[in-house]
Scaffold this motif. Structure first.
Motif, PDB file in Angstrom:
ATOM      1  N   MET A  99     -26.613  32.981   5.024  1.00  0.00           N
ATOM      2  CA  MET A  99     -26.540  33.106   3.590  1.00  0.00           C
ATOM      3  C   MET A  99     -25.737  34.346   3.197  1.00  0.00           C
ATOM      4  O   MET A  99     -25.229  34.385   2.092  1.00  0.00           O
ATOM      5  N   GLN A 100     -25.671  35.325   4.078  1.00  0.00           N
ATOM      6  CA  GLN A 100     -24.866  36.497   3.744  1.00  0.00           C
ATOM      7  C   GLN A 100     -23.373  36.208   3.893  1.00  0.00           C
ATOM      8  O   GLN A 100     -22.566  36.778   3.176  1.00  0.00           O
ATOM      9  N   LYS A 101     -23.008  35.293   4.784  1.00  0.00           N
ATOM     10  CA  LYS A 101     -21.598  34.932   4.951  1.00  0.00           C
ATOM     11  C   LYS A 101     -21.162  33.874   3.948  1.00  0.00           C
ATOM     12  O   LYS A 101     -20.019  33.869   3.502  1.00  0.00           O
ATOM     13  N   ASN A 102     -22.035  32.935   3.645  1.00  0.00           N
ATOM     14  CA  ASN A 102     -21.743  31.889   2.671  1.00  0.00           C
ATOM     15  C   ASN A 102     -22.926  31.814   1.720  1.00  0.00           C
ATOM     16  O   ASN A 102     -23.983  31.307   2.070  1.00  0.00           O
ATOM     17  N   SER A 103     -22.752  32.304   0.522  1.00  0.00           N
ATOM     18  CA  SER A 103     -23.871  32.435  -0.409  1.00  0.00           C
ATOM     19  C   SER A 103     -24.214  31.139  -1.143  1.00  0.00           C
ATOM     20  O   SER A 103     -25.174  31.105  -1.906  1.00  0.00           O
ATOM     21  N   ASN A 104     -23.473  30.079  -0.930  1.00  0.00           N
ATOM     22  CA  ASN A 104     -23.764  28.801  -1.597  1.00  0.00           C
ATOM     23  C   ASN A 104     -24.880  28.063  -0.858  1.00  0.00           C
ATOM     24  O   ASN A 104     -24.792  27.858   0.345  1.00  0.00           O
ATOM     25  N   ILE A 105     -25.919  27.694  -1.608  1.00  0.00           N
ATOM     26  CA  ILE A 105     -27.045  26.984  -0.986  1.00  0.00           C
ATOM     27  C   ILE A 105     -27.381  25.735  -1.786  1.00  0.00           C
ATOM     28  O   ILE A 105     -27.043  25.621  -2.955  1.00  0.00           O
ATOM     29  N   GLU A 106     -28.076  24.821  -1.124  1.00  0.00           N
ATOM     30  CA  GLU A 106     -28.644  23.670  -1.800  1.00  0.00           C
ATOM     31  C   GLU A 106     -29.950  23.326  -1.100  1.00  0.00           C
ATOM     32  O   GLU A 106     -30.008  23.294   0.132  1.00  0.00           O
ATOM     33  N   ILE A 107     -30.980  23.095  -1.895  1.00  0.00           N
ATOM     34  CA  ILE A 107     -32.311  22.770  -1.390  1.00  0.00           C
ATOM     35  C   ILE A 107     -32.743  21.461  -2.041  1.00  0.00           C
ATOM     36  O   ILE A 107     -32.602  21.297  -3.257  1.00  0.00           O
ATOM     37  N   THR A 108     -33.238  20.548  -1.246  1.00  0.00           N
ATOM     38  CA  THR A 108     -33.702  19.267  -1.770  1.00  0.00           C
ATOM     39  C   THR A 108     -35.065  18.940  -1.175  1.00  0.00           C
ATOM     40  O   THR A 108     -35.310  19.179   0.001  1.00  0.00           O
ATOM     41  N   THR A 109     -35.943  18.402  -1.993  1.00  0.00           N
ATOM     42  CA  THR A 109     -37.237  17.925  -1.533  1.00  0.00           C
ATOM     43  C   THR A 109     -37.584  16.655  -2.295  1.00  0.00           C
ATOM     44  O   THR A 109     -37.072  16.435  -3.394  1.00  0.00           O
ATOM     45  N   ALA A 110     -38.411  15.829  -1.701  1.00  0.00           N
ATOM     46  CA  ALA A 110     -38.778  14.560  -2.332  1.00  0.00           C
ATOM     47  C   ALA A 110     -40.267  14.292  -2.162  1.00  0.00           C
ATOM     48  O   ALA A 110     -40.892  14.780  -1.231  1.00  0.00           O
ATOM     49  N   THR A 111     -40.795  13.481  -3.073  1.00  0.00           N
ATOM     50  CA  THR A 111     -42.188  13.058  -2.983  1.00  0.00           C
ATOM     51  C   THR A 111     -42.270  11.716  -2.269  1.00  0.00           C
ATOM     52  O   THR A 111     -41.250  11.060  -2.044  1.00  0.00           O
ATOM     53  N   GLN A 112     -43.472  11.302  -1.962  1.00  0.00           N
ATOM     54  CA  GLN A 112     -43.674   9.996  -1.345  1.00  0.00           C
ATOM     55  C   GLN A 112     -43.268   8.861  -2.286  1.00  0.00           C
ATOM     56  O   GLN A 112     -42.972   7.758  -1.853  1.00  0.00           O
ATOM     57  N   ASP A 113     -43.236   9.146  -3.584  1.00  0.00           N
ATOM     58  CA  ASP A 113     -42.869   8.142  -4.585  1.00  0.00           C
ATOM     59  C   ASP A 113     -41.367   8.153  -4.887  1.00  0.00           C
ATOM     60  O   ASP A 113     -40.932   7.562  -5.878  1.00  0.00           O
ATOM     61  N   TYR A 114     -40.601   8.852  -4.074  1.00  0.00           N
ATOM     62  CA  TYR A 114     -39.137   8.910  -4.183  1.00  0.00           C
ATOM     63  C   TYR A 114     -38.632   9.615  -5.441  1.00  0.00           C
ATOM     64  O   TYR A 114     -37.572   9.295  -5.960  1.00  0.00           O
ATOM     65  N   ALA A 115     -39.389  10.568  -5.922  1.00  0.00           N
ATOM     66  CA  ALA A 115     -38.873  11.489  -6.928  1.00  0.00           C
ATOM     67  C   ALA A 115     -38.343  12.685  -6.161  1.00  0.00           C
ATOM     68  O   ALA A 115     -38.864  13.038  -5.100  1.00  0.00           O
ATOM     69  N   TRP A 116     -37.282  13.313  -6.637  1.00  0.00           N
ATOM     70  CA  TRP A 116     -36.733  14.425  -5.888  1.00  0.00           C
ATOM     71  C   TRP A 116     -36.289  15.551  -6.793  1.00  0.00           C
ATOM     72  O   TRP A 116     -36.030  15.377  -7.968  1.00  0.00           O
ATOM     73  N   LEU A 117     -36.226  16.721  -6.192  1.00  0.00           N
ATOM     74  CA  LEU A 117     -35.743  17.943  -6.822  1.00  0.00           C
ATOM     75  C   LEU A 117     -34.591  18.458  -5.979  1.00  0.00           C
ATOM     76  O   LEU A 117     -34.715  18.576  -4.759  1.00  0.00           O
ATOM     77  N   ARG A 118     -33.477  18.737  -6.620  1.00  0.00           N
ATOM     78  CA  ARG A 118     -32.328  19.315  -5.926  1.00  0.00           C
ATOM     79  C   ARG A 118     -31.929  20.581  -6.678  1.00  0.00           C
ATOM     80  O   ARG A 118     -31.726  20.557  -7.882  1.00  0.00           O
ATOM     81  N   ILE A 119     -31.855  21.683  -5.937  1.00  0.00           N
ATOM     82  CA  ILE A 119     -31.437  22.964  -6.499  1.00  0.00           C
ATOM     83  C   ILE A 119     -30.182  23.415  -5.773  1.00  0.00           C
ATOM     84  O   ILE A 119     -30.148  23.435  -4.539  1.00  0.00           O
ATOM     85  N   SER A 120     -29.167  23.773  -6.532  1.00  0.00           N
ATOM     86  CA  SER A 120     -27.968  24.366  -5.952  1.00  0.00           C
ATOM     87  C   SER A 120     -27.734  25.700  -6.650  1.00  0.00           C
ATOM     88  O   SER A 120     -28.019  25.847  -7.840  1.00  0.00           O
ATOM     89  N   ALA A 121     -27.255  26.673  -5.893  1.00  0.00           N
ATOM     90  CA  ALA A 121     -27.085  28.016  -6.449  1.00  0.00           C
ATOM     91  C   ALA A 121     -26.286  28.880  -5.489  1.00  0.00           C
ATOM     92  O   ALA A 121     -25.934  28.459  -4.389  1.00  0.00           O
ATOM     93  N   GLN A 122     -26.071  30.108  -5.918  1.00  0.00           N
ATOM     94  CA  GLN A 122     -25.495  31.138  -5.061  1.00  0.00           C
ATOM     95  C   GLN A 122     -26.567  32.198  -4.846  1.00  0.00           C
ATOM     96  O   GLN A 122     -27.237  32.618  -5.783  1.00  0.00           O
ATOM     97  N   VAL A 123     -26.723  32.606  -3.601  1.00  0.00           N
ATOM     98  CA  VAL A 123     -27.713  33.602  -3.227  1.00  0.00           C
ATOM     99  C   VAL A 123     -27.129  34.996  -3.447  1.00  0.00           C
ATOM    100  O   VAL A 123     -25.976  35.252  -3.123  1.00  0.00           O
ATOM    101  N   GLU A 124     -27.964  35.865  -4.014  1.00  0.00           N
ATOM    102  CA  GLU A 124     -27.582  37.272  -4.160  1.00  0.00           C
ATOM    103  C   GLU A 124     -28.751  38.125  -3.671  1.00  0.00           C
ATOM    104  O   GLU A 124     -29.824  38.130  -4.280  1.00  0.00           O
ATOM    105  N   PHE A 125     -28.565  38.809  -2.546  1.00  0.00           N
ATOM    106  CA  PHE A 125     -29.614  39.665  -2.005  1.00  0.00           C
ATOM    107  C   PHE A 125     -29.794  40.885  -2.897  1.00  0.00           C
ATOM    108  O   PHE A 125     -28.832  41.370  -3.503  1.00  0.00           O
TER     109      PHE A 125
END
Length: 88
Positions: free
Chosen positions: A1-27
């Motif tokens: 993350m220090q070399k490439n600050s672009n991230i994406e996180i995805t999670t889903a429920t058993q019912d196929y609903a999902w959350l996707r977060i994309s961002a840039q990390v800043e320590f």
């Protein structure tokens, strides 16, 4: 993350609903923010004892975008970093 600050996180429920977060990390070395994170999480407190521990690193998300969606046919709910902040 220090070399490439672009991230994406995805999670889903058993019912196929999902959350996707994309961002840039800043320590950050903000001791007050680090202490808030430590106080809010028992595991972090056990591992690092306090926010001023130099081994404990915290980052914030910049230019964050989040999408909550499912297969219901309803349009996805979209958020950006101006509409949410966990530690305000």
């Amino acid at each position: 993350m220090q070399k490439n600050s672009n991230i994406e996180i995805t999670t889903a429920t058993q019912d196929y609903a999902w959350l996707r977060i994309s961002a840039q990390v800043e320590f950050t070395d903000d001791i007050e923010l680090k202490q808030k994170v430590s106080d809010a999480n028992d595991l972090v407190k056990v591992l690092y004892q306090s926010g001023d521990n130099p081994e404990f690193e915290v980052f914030t998300l910049k230019n964050a975008k989040a999408v909550i969606a499912d297969f219901s046919g309803n349009p996805p709910k979209k958020y950006d970093s101006n509409s949410f902040n966990l530690f305000r």
